[in-house]
Scaffold this active site. Structure first.
Site, short mmCIF file in Angstrom:
data_model
loop_
_atom_site.label_atom_id
_atom_site.label_comp_id
_atom_site.label_asym_id
_atom_site.label_seq_id
_atom_site.Cartn_x
_atom_site.Cartn_y
_atom_site.Cartn_z
N HIS A 1 39.05 33.53 42.62
CA HIS A 1 40.54 33.92 43.35
C HIS A 1 40.43 34.23 44.74
O HIS A 1 39.39 34.22 45.42
CB HIS A 1 40.78 35.26 42.36
CG HIS A 1 40.05 36.40 43.19
ND1 HIS A 1 40.09 37.20 44.12
CD2 HIS A 1 39.02 37.06 42.20
CE1 HIS A 1 39.27 38.19 44.18
NE2 HIS A 1 38.35 38.21 43.09
N CYS B 1 33.41 38.83 40.63
CA CYS B 1 34.28 37.67 40.86
C CYS B 1 33.88 37.04 41.92
O CYS B 1 33.15 37.22 42.87
CB CYS B 1 35.82 38.25 41.07
SG CYS B 1 36.48 38.65 39.37
#
Length: 263
Positions: free
Chosen positions: A223, A239
């Site tokens: 992301h 992440c």
């Protein structure tokens, strides 16, 4: 005879009187002054060295006609300097240990963000790996994400990865793609950080940034980030984060089902 004597005496008297009058008329009278008369002042030459009590600098420069008696004299030069003196609002001076990490902003004082190392900018690099074109290879230790191209090339992006204790590796596929994704912190994260919001809609302030690519059924994503200065660091909860401009670029190049290899 008597008459001649009288005339002689009269003539002598007249001559005496005349000489007395002449002497009185032509002798310069003696005058006594209370003070001697002043005389015009003589010009006095003053050496420039005697102006040392002027203090030098601009005053001496003006009065000396732009020169100085000192053979080594150099006209003064003035330099104007600006030093930013941040307002402390009446607080004591800032500790020098923290001064280098702070800067004065228009709306207050905020931390200085370090610049990103240029090596983490998107670039085409040589790639000799065995993975097929279109594969995403995430090099966790070196903080790089590779999109394999044909002809021994790859697009390389700088990334931020999981902090110590949150590293992982494996093979995943992109299961979903979202623009300006909303964020709902998982229970595990809320347990560690009860101060976090329970839900945040997508937007520039959202920690997931401009785009998100979800990895399989896991909680991990590739992301964007609203903290681009963290690229190249181990700061996330697992992440893979990218600069917003880079994640937008990658988002347009990969599809759902793309293979992702994390090493």
């Amino acid at each position: 005879m008597t008459r001649k004597m009288s005339l002689a005496l009269m003539a002598g008297a007249v001559c005496f009187g005349a000489s007395s009058i002449q002497a009185f008329a032509f002798d310069e009278p003696r005058v006594i002054y209370a003070q001697p008369p002043s005389t015009p002042p003589m010009p006095i030459r003053v050496a420039y060295q005697e102006r040392s009590n002027m203090g030098g600098g601009l005053i001496e420069f003006l009065f000396s006609g732009g020169q100085s008696g000192d053979p080594n004299y150099q006209a003064p030069r003035y330099e104007q300097r600006y030093e930013q003196m941040p307002s402390r609002g009446g607080l004591p001076p800032m500790d020098p240990q923290y001064r280098q990490d702070m800067r004065q902003g228009d709306m207050g004082i905020e931390p200085v963000r370090p610049g990103m190392d240029p090596k983490f900018e998107k670039q085409v690099v040589e790639y000799s790996g065995r993975h097929a074109p279109g594969t995403l290879v995430i090099d966790t230790p070196n903080r790089f994400l590779y999109l394999v191209q044909g002809g021994g090339k790859a697009l390389r992006y700088g990334i931020g990865v999981g902090k110590p204790g949150f590293e992982w590796s494996g093979v995943k596929t992109i299961s979903a793609k979202k623009e300006w994704p909303a964020w709902t912190p998982p229970p595990e994260m809320l347990k560690r950080r009860p101060d976090l919001p329970r839900h945040m809609e997508g937007g520039p302030e959202n920690p997931l940034g401009a785009r998100a690519m979800y990895l399989g059924s896991s909680l991990y994503r590739i992301h964007g980030s609203n903290e681009p200065w963290t690229i190249g660091m181990a700061v996330s909860s697992g992440c893979i984060r990218m600069r917003n401009e880079d994640v937008i670029d990658l988002y347009g190049r990969v599809n759902v089902g793309t293979r992702v290899i994390v090493i």
